[in-house]
Design a protein around this motif. Structure first.
Motif, PDB file in Angstrom:
ATOM      1  N   THR A 200       0.793  -1.153  -0.075  1.00  0.00           N
ATOM      2  CA  THR A 200      -0.017   0.096   0.222  1.00  0.00           C
ATOM      3  C   THR A 200       0.940   1.336   0.024  1.00  0.00           C
ATOM      4  O   THR A 200       0.690   2.118  -0.789  1.00  0.00           O
ATOM      5  N   PHE A 256      -6.769  -4.279   0.347  1.00  0.00           N
ATOM      6  CA  PHE A 256      -6.210  -3.263  -0.193  1.00  0.00           C
ATOM      7  C   PHE A 256      -7.231  -2.118  -0.397  1.00  0.00           C
ATOM      8  O   PHE A 256      -7.213  -0.982  -0.092  1.00  0.00           O
ATOM      9  N   THR A 259      -8.381   0.154   2.072  1.00  0.00           N
ATOM     10  CA  THR A 259      -7.454   1.226   2.572  1.00  0.00           C
ATOM     11  C   THR A 259      -7.378   2.457   1.778  1.00  0.00           C
ATOM     12  O   THR A 259      -6.600   3.446   2.314  1.00  0.00           O
ATOM     13  N   GLN A 260      -8.008   2.437   0.705  1.00  0.00           N
ATOM     14  CA  GLN A 260      -7.827   3.696  -0.264  1.00  0.00           C
ATOM     15  C   GLN A 260      -9.146   4.591  -0.269  1.00  0.00           C
ATOM     16  O   GLN A 260     -10.405   3.967  -0.113  1.00  0.00           O
TER      17      GLN A 260
END
Length: 596
Positions: A200, A256, A259-260
């Motif tokens: 990340t 993932f 987390t964005q």
């Protein structure tokens, strides 16, 4: 000459260990004072008490150096960190911290117009980062000379040789006592979480200087993990809990998108997965069967065009609208048919001749789709204009083109496609793993090693090579179906042998070789690096490919078997080194370290 234990820089072992430990802490502490006076340099390194930008990388390097200095003192419980000895990882981590810090200082001076833009904190960081490196070079290592060389050139050769021996291959690891089951599972989960953090951070780096520093530090940290023996221990643990390790890896990857907050980084993530999945399909052809295919990206294009034609696009001359599962099967089937049609007359060739023919096929595909525009040929692909306005997928009422909220998390369009592509990546991983472990997979490896000998043992080389070609093509076609929907359109330009941006055949082959042929995780890692590096190093402009090429040459020189290599590749590329260890005197360690 006799074998002795000595250091590259003569100093008492206690002083060397103290320099490594205190130098690591001093390097970390130096990030809490400002390094420059202006925020014009990206990352804002003008704040005291709060590291920013590249200072964070120096902070991590300093703390890791101090942590891996504990085994030098024999601190109880820390020996598990360095089962192969603490000296080599201490030197590599110290070198990584030094390189990252001085890269930052040089970048500040270059971009802002001179060293006058460095504040006292920058000079402190430069000196502090050199201390653990000097201390690590003072740690004992094995030497094959009894007298120190005289003269500047001889001295430089001596220190470089000492550095090489210290970080070179060491003794085999002693078998470790297994931990209890739940502790090993916790280690696997922790490793997966750390992998997610590193991945990340690498994707969300906002400017090229930070990504370059990230690459430098990550490379030295990975090297230190390998030389410490910690990675080998982790590999042994995951082998005992293969199912848990696989589930943890995919769970970390699935986390993932959550987390964005910026869909741009999810775009990078889904493109990496597409590239990695195609590279893993090529690994069947190149890594297992040993067939050098330089036109493999054409199969990705065949799958993408076939899916685009039947997915309801307003510009599709066919005018069909299949559900996604049927479009995916159409893309896979079309790629498989092309694989068989192209492979049947060409796979009787070997080596360079086969590579040239497959290269020609890739170029023929690109020229053909450019010509099928209704003018130069039948109107099938719309020529250079391609097939556009491909609708977003709608599977079981779930529209991949709109945002979806799950509690406090919001997944955008590309995050949705990331999770879909992750599912397909998992399917390809399962197919590759099962094929690799099967009787057919062993026959492929035999053909790769020596086709004549394999045929003498009763293996039908042509039939099995054709099977590998067809399987690899169908896996690329599967990835192409998702790629068509992600990009909204399919045009001929990306499907060429070489170009500035992946995927193309040259980058795909490089991803397989760089990551490690014949492995599952190798092409995935290689594809990730080869996609991210051009994406992030835009600031190098015209020198981007130059530095990229230099990095590849150095990596292939230092680790020709690839970043993640199987046991067969390690033995093949390091046979001489293994022989040198076997010929060592009984009881003589391959690497003597302080505190061991």
């Amino acid at each position: 000459m006799t074998t002795t234990v000595r250091s590259a820089i003569p100093m008492p072992p206690a002083a060397a260990k103290a320099l490594v430990a205190t130098g690591g802490l001093a390097t970390a502490a130096s990030t809490f004072v400002h390094w420059t006076w202006t925020s014009a340099f990206p990352g804002d390194l003008t704040v005291d008490g709060y590291p920013g930008g590249l200072q964070i990388l120096t902070l991590v390097a300093g703390l890791l150096t101090a942590l891996f200095a504990l085994p030098l003192y024999g601190v109880r419980g820390t020996r598990w960190l360095t089962p192969a000895g603490p000296a080599a990882p201490a030197l590599l981590l110290a070198t990584g911290g030094f390189a990252t810090t001085w890269f930052t200082l040089i970048a500040i001076s270059y971009e802002l117009g001179g060293i006058a833009n460095l504040e006292p904190g920058g000079y402190i960081a430069g000196v502090a980062s050199a201390l653990p490196l000097i201390g690590a070079l003072g740690l004992p290592h094995r030497s094959t000379t009894t007298a120190r060389p005289q003269g500047v050139k001889a001295g430089i050769r001596h220190y470089l040789g000492a550095f090489g021996r210290l970080i070179g291959p060491g003794a085999d690891l002693k078998p470790a006592e297994p931990l209890d089951r739940w502790t090993e599972i916790l280690v696997i989960i922790t490793a997966a979480a750390l992998g997610l953090v590193v991945f990340t951070y690498g994707i969300v780096t906002e400017y090229g200087e930070l990504f370059a520093g990230f690459l430098v530090l990550t490379a030295f940290c990975a090297w230190a993990l390998i030389r410490s023996g910690l990675l080998a221990r982790l590999t042994a643990i995951t082998a005992r809990h293969r199912g848990t390790a696989t589930a943890a890896a995919f769970a970390a990857a699935a986390a993932f998108p959550f987390t964005q907050s910026d869909d741009h980084f999810a775009t990078v993530g889904v493109n990496i997965l597409i590239f990695a999945t195609v590279a893993l399909g090529l690994n069947v052809v190149v890594g297992l069967a040993g067939l050098l295919d330089l036109g493999y990206v054409a199969f990705l294009g065949v799958g993408a065009y076939a899916a685009a034609l039947v997915s309801g696009s307003t510009s599709s001359p066919v005018g069909l609208h299949f559900p996604f599962w049927a479009a995916a099967l159409t893309g896979m089937g079309a790629a498989l048919v092309f694989g068989v049609v192209i492979g049947a007359p060409t796979l009787r060739l070997r080596g360079d001749y086969l590579a040239i023919v497959t290269l020609g096929f890739g170029e023929i595909f690109r020229i053909a789709v450019n010509s099928l525009d209704g003018i130069s040929g039948p109107k099938i692909t719309n020529g250079p204009n391609g097939i556009r306005n491909i609708p977003d997928l709608n599977v079981l009422g779930f529209n991949f083109g709109i945002e979806h909220t799950f509690g406090s998390f919001t997944l955008g369009r590309f995050a949705n496609y990331f999770l879909l592509m992750l599912l397909f990546t998992g399917i390809v991983v399962v197919v590759f793993s099962r094929a690799n472990d099967s009787r057919i997979g062993r026959a492929w490896v035999a053909i790769r090693e020596d086709e004549t000998a394999a045929q003498a043992m009763g293996i039908n080389g042509f039939r099995l090579k054709l099977l590998a070609f067809a399987l690899g093509a169908s896996l690329a076609g599967l990835a192409g179906t998702v790629m068509a929907h992600v990009s909204y359109s399919v045009v001929p330009d990306p499907y060429q042998f070489a170009g500035p941006v992946p995927p193309n055949s040259a980058f795909l082959v490089a991803a397989v070789v760089l990551g490690g042929m014949g492995t599952v995780s190798g092409p995935l890692l290689g594809a990730t690096l080869l996609y991210l590096i051009p994406e992030k190093l835009v600031f190098l402009k015209n020198y981007q490919l130059l530095f990229f090429g230099i990095a590849l040459v150095l990596l292939m020189r230092l680790r020709p078997e690839g970043l993640i290599a199987g046991r067969r590749q390690q033995l093949e590329f390091h046979e001489d080194e293994d022989d040198s260890h076997e010929s060592a005197e009984p009881g003589e360690p391959a690497l003597t370290t302080a505190g061991a």
